[in-house]
Design a protein around this motif. Structure first.
Motif, PDB file in Angstrom:
ATOM      1  N   LYS A  37       0.852  -1.182   0.000  1.00  0.00           N
ATOM      2  CA  LYS A  37       0.000   0.000   0.000  1.00  0.00           C
ATOM      3  C   LYS A  37       0.893   1.240   0.000  1.00  0.00           C
ATOM      4  N   CYS A  38       0.674   2.118  -0.917  1.00  0.00           N
ATOM      5  CA  CYS A  38       1.505   3.319  -1.062  1.00  0.00           C
ATOM      6  C   CYS A  38       1.026   4.431  -0.138  1.00  0.00           C
ATOM      7  N   TRP A  39       1.961   5.295   0.261  1.00  0.00           N
ATOM      8  CA  TRP A  39       1.639   6.433   1.125  1.00  0.00           C
ATOM      9  C   TRP A  39       0.581   7.327   0.475  1.00  0.00           C
ATOM     10  N   CYS A  40       0.574   7.360  -0.869  1.00  0.00           N
ATOM     11  CA  CYS A  40      -0.308   8.299  -1.566  1.00  0.00           C
ATOM     12  C   CYS A  40      -1.781   7.905  -1.518  1.00  0.00           C
ATOM     13  N   VAL A  41      -2.065   6.665  -1.117  1.00  0.00           N
ATOM     14  CA  VAL A  41      -3.456   6.215  -1.055  1.00  0.00           C
ATOM     15  C   VAL A  41      -4.263   7.094  -0.097  1.00  0.00           C
ATOM     16  N   ASN A  42      -3.625   7.541   0.970  1.00  0.00           N
ATOM     17  CA  ASN A  42      -4.321   8.375   1.957  1.00  0.00           C
ATOM     18  C   ASN A  42      -4.007   9.857   1.803  1.00  0.00           C
ATOM     19  N   ALA A  43      -3.274  10.216   0.757  1.00  0.00           N
ATOM     20  CA  ALA A  43      -2.917  11.622   0.536  1.00  0.00           C
ATOM     21  C   ALA A  43      -3.965  12.291  -0.338  1.00  0.00           C
ATOM     22  N   SER A  44      -4.075  13.594  -0.197  1.00  0.00           N
ATOM     23  CA  SER A  44      -4.955  14.338  -1.088  1.00  0.00           C
ATOM     24  C   SER A  44      -4.103  15.349  -1.848  1.00  0.00           C
ATOM     25  N   GLN A  65       6.118  12.705  -1.793  1.00  0.00           N
ATOM     26  CA  GLN A  65       5.536  13.124  -0.526  1.00  0.00           C
ATOM     27  C   GLN A  65       6.008  14.522  -0.133  1.00  0.00           C
ATOM     28  N   THR A  69       3.463  17.446   0.567  1.00  0.00           N
ATOM     29  CA  THR A  69       3.431  18.041   1.904  1.00  0.00           C
ATOM     30  C   THR A  69       3.695  19.531   1.839  1.00  0.00           C
TER      31      THR A  69
END
Length: 74
Positions: A37-44, A65, A69
């Protein structure tokens, strides 16, 4: 006339800063390991940030990221 081939898109590099984007899905493709699961899945990502991505890289390379950020915190 010779038409130039566009430079290949590096899916592991951020299209905004050129640094590694730490995309878990691209890393899995390269390594042959199961997709993490990539960090970007929960990023907007704001429409303004996405608009900065060159057309050739859209939907081909993830924003890193650090850029996400930085944009989120103005």
């Amino acid at each position: 006339m010779h038409s130039q081939m566009p430079a290949p898109i590096d899916a592991c590099a951020c299209p905004l800063c050129g640094q590694p984007n730490q995309c878990a899905m691209e890393a899995a493709k390269v390594s042959g390991q199961p997709v993490a699961k990539c960090w970007c899945v929960n990023a907007s990502f704001s429409p303004e940030l996405l608009a900065q991505v060159p057309a050739a890289s859209q939907r081909k390379a993830c924003i890193c990221q650090a850029c996400a950020t930085k944009e989120a915190h103005g």
